[in-house]
Design a protein around this motif. Structure first.
Motif, short mmCIF file in Angstrom:
data_model
loop_
_atom_site.label_atom_id
_atom_site.label_comp_id
_atom_site.label_asym_id
_atom_site.label_seq_id
_atom_site.Cartn_x
_atom_site.Cartn_y
_atom_site.Cartn_z
N VAL A 72 0.85 -1.20 0.00
CA VAL A 72 0.00 0.00 0.00
C VAL A 72 0.88 1.25 0.00
O VAL A 72 1.74 1.42 0.87
CB VAL A 72 -0.95 0.02 1.22
N ASP A 73 0.66 2.12 -0.99
CA ASP A 73 1.34 3.41 -1.06
C ASP A 73 0.42 4.46 -0.44
O ASP A 73 -0.73 4.61 -0.85
CB ASP A 73 1.64 3.75 -2.53
N ARG A 74 0.93 5.18 0.56
CA ARG A 74 0.11 6.14 1.31
C ARG A 74 0.55 7.57 1.02
O ARG A 74 1.74 7.86 0.95
CB ARG A 74 0.21 5.87 2.81
N GLY A 75 -0.43 8.44 0.89
CA GLY A 75 -0.16 9.86 0.69
C GLY A 75 -1.09 10.71 1.54
O GLY A 75 -2.24 10.32 1.80
N TYR A 76 -0.58 11.87 2.00
CA TYR A 76 -1.37 12.75 2.86
C TYR A 76 -1.15 14.20 2.45
O TYR A 76 -0.04 14.59 2.08
CB TYR A 76 -0.98 12.55 4.33
N SER A 77 -2.23 14.98 2.51
CA SER A 77 -2.13 16.40 2.22
C SER A 77 -3.26 17.13 2.95
O SER A 77 -4.17 16.49 3.50
CB SER A 77 -2.23 16.65 0.71
N ILE A 78 -3.19 18.45 2.97
CA ILE A 78 -4.24 19.25 3.62
C ILE A 78 -4.73 20.31 2.64
O ILE A 78 -3.98 20.84 1.83
CB ILE A 78 -3.74 19.91 4.92
N ALA A 79 -6.03 20.59 2.75
CA ALA A 79 -6.66 21.64 1.94
C ALA A 79 -7.11 22.76 2.89
O ALA A 79 -7.83 22.50 3.86
CB ALA A 79 -7.85 21.08 1.17
N LYS A 80 -6.67 23.97 2.60
CA LYS A 80 -7.03 25.13 3.43
C LYS A 80 -8.23 25.84 2.81
O LYS A 80 -8.11 26.47 1.76
CB LYS A 80 -5.84 26.08 3.55
N THR A 81 -9.38 25.70 3.45
CA THR A 81 -10.61 26.32 2.95
C THR A 81 -11.09 27.40 3.93
O THR A 81 -10.52 27.57 5.01
CB THR A 81 -11.71 25.25 2.78
N LYS A 82 -12.15 28.11 3.55
CA LYS A 82 -12.68 29.17 4.41
C LYS A 82 -13.24 28.61 5.71
O LYS A 82 -13.16 29.25 6.76
CB LYS A 82 -13.77 29.94 3.66
N SER A 83 -13.81 27.42 5.64
CA SER A 83 -14.41 26.82 6.84
C SER A 83 -13.38 26.19 7.77
O SER A 83 -13.66 25.96 8.94
CB SER A 83 -15.45 25.77 6.44
N GLY A 84 -12.19 25.89 7.25
CA GLY A 84 -11.15 25.29 8.08
C GLY A 84 -10.25 24.36 7.27
O GLY A 84 -10.26 24.36 6.04
N ILE A 85 -9.47 23.57 8.00
CA ILE A 85 -8.52 22.64 7.38
C ILE A 85 -9.21 21.31 7.10
O ILE A 85 -9.92 20.77 7.95
CB ILE A 85 -7.30 22.41 8.29
N ILE A 86 -8.98 20.76 5.90
CA ILE A 86 -9.50 19.45 5.52
C ILE A 86 -8.31 18.53 5.24
O ILE A 86 -7.48 18.83 4.38
CB ILE A 86 -10.42 19.53 4.29
N GLY A 87 -8.25 17.44 5.98
CA GLY A 87 -7.18 16.46 5.77
C GLY A 87 -7.56 15.46 4.69
O GLY A 87 -8.70 15.01 4.62
N VAL A 88 -6.60 15.12 3.84
CA VAL A 88 -6.84 14.20 2.72
C VAL A 88 -5.84 13.06 2.79
O VAL A 88 -4.63 13.29 2.85
CB VAL A 88 -6.71 14.93 1.37
N GLN A 89 -6.34 11.83 2.81
CA GLN A 89 -5.49 10.63 2.76
C GLN A 89 -5.83 9.82 1.51
O GLN A 89 -7.00 9.62 1.21
CB GLN A 89 -5.71 9.75 3.99
N VAL A 90 -4.80 9.36 0.83
CA VAL A 90 -4.98 8.52 -0.37
C VAL A 90 -4.12 7.28 -0.21
O VAL A 90 -2.91 7.38 0.00
CB VAL A 90 -4.59 9.28 -1.66
N TRP A 91 -4.75 6.12 -0.29
CA TRP A 91 -4.05 4.83 -0.23
C TRP A 91 -4.25 4.13 -1.57
O TRP A 91 -5.37 4.02 -2.07
CB TRP A 91 -4.60 3.95 0.89
N ILE A 92 -3.14 3.64 -2.15
CA ILE A 92 -3.20 3.01 -3.47
C ILE A 92 -2.46 1.67 -3.44
O ILE A 92 -1.34 1.59 -2.92
CB ILE A 92 -2.57 3.91 -4.55
N VAL A 93 -3.10 0.64 -3.99
CA VAL A 93 -2.43 -0.64 -4.24
C VAL A 93 -2.12 -0.68 -5.74
O VAL A 93 -3.03 -0.72 -6.56
CB VAL A 93 -3.32 -1.84 -3.85
N LYS A 94 -0.84 -0.64 -6.08
CA LYS A 94 -0.42 -0.50 -7.47
C LYS A 94 -0.63 -1.81 -8.26
O LYS A 94 -0.74 -2.89 -7.66
CB LYS A 94 1.04 -0.06 -7.53
N PRO A 95 -0.65 -1.72 -9.60
CA PRO A 95 -0.93 -2.91 -10.42
C PRO A 95 0.07 -4.05 -10.25
O PRO A 95 -0.29 -5.21 -10.38
CB PRO A 95 -0.88 -2.36 -11.86
#
Length: 236
Positions: free
Chosen positions: A161-184
């Motif tokens: 599993v390849d894991r990635g994390y990032s954050i989005a800064k919006t007017k309402s607040g911070i949104i955390g984003v996680q993406v997990w990928i199982v490659k071919p």
């Protein structure tokens, strides 16, 4: 103590990752690896557009190396730039893209489904996207999207599993984003493939079976004859 050393190195790595994420955002930053060598510290950077980091005559990468040496106190840092073969299968890169879509005003469900579909269309065996924060309304919540095969724990999850994390800064607040990928090309436990047998090999196996069958028949005949001989001897 050795525990403090590990904590200190972990903090350095996190700060370095955040710094490179900001500096190399336009180049499509997809993560980095730090390795200690006898010559110094080797930093392998994975990006979508390597040319933007190297720059003309290597000026950009030289400036980046000097900044890292000055700000992060690395021992003789050496940056190795590696291109990402398939950008849509890089978890870190796709997490950054999803965060940017949310910041631009896309609805979180539309952005998440679009990202999930794009990853699966490039041959991923599985993908999971988790978004947390003030997605809709004043209260924080979590939205999860899953497609295909995904593993959450154990040694298998660490390997495939390849894991990635990032954050989005919006007017309402911070949104955390996680993406997990199982490659071919991931080796999934319990998975197998049917292999076509060559005709010559198949014929050789069949001949071997027939030979064994003939041998077994001859052995059975000898055994029967031996038993008959013993029976006649007893009658006499």
């Amino acid at each position: 103590m050795i525990e403090k050393t590990f904590v200190r190195e972990g903090i350095k790595k996190v700060r370095m990752n955040e710094y490179l994420g900001k500096e190399l955002e336009r180049a499509g930053y997809g993560g980095m690896e730090i390795k200690r060598t006898p010559m110094g510290t080797q930093i392998t950077v994975h990006v979508e557009k390597p040319g933007m980091i190297i720059g003309k005559d290597g000026r950009r990468i030289k400036k980046l190396t000097d900044d890292i040496n000055r700000k992060h106190e690395m021992d003789n840092p050496q940056i190795d730039v590696q291109p990402i073969a398939v950008p849509d299968l890089s978890a870190s890169l796709m997490a950054n893209r999803l965060a940017k879509l949310i910041e631009r005003g896309w609805h979180f469900r539309r952005a998440g489904r679009s990202t999930l579909q794009r990853i699966m269309n490039h041959g991923a065996l599985g993908c999971e996207i988790i978004m947390t924060g003030k997605l809709r309304g004043p209260r924080g919540r979590m939205e999860k999207m899953v497609d295909g095969y995904i593993k959450h724990c154990g040694e298998v999850a660490e390997e495939i599993v390849d894991r990635g994390y990032s954050i989005a800064k919006t007017k309402s607040g911070i949104i955390g984003v996680q993406v997990w990928i199982v490659k071919p090309d991931a080796v999934v436990p319990g998975n197998f493939h049917m292999v076509a047998v060559n005709r010559d090999v198949k014929e050789a196996v069949q001949e071997e079976k027939e030979e064994k069958k003939v041998e077994n028949t001859e052995v059975e005949k000898r055994e029967k004859e031996r038993k008959k001989g013993k029976g006649k001897g007893k009658e006499e």
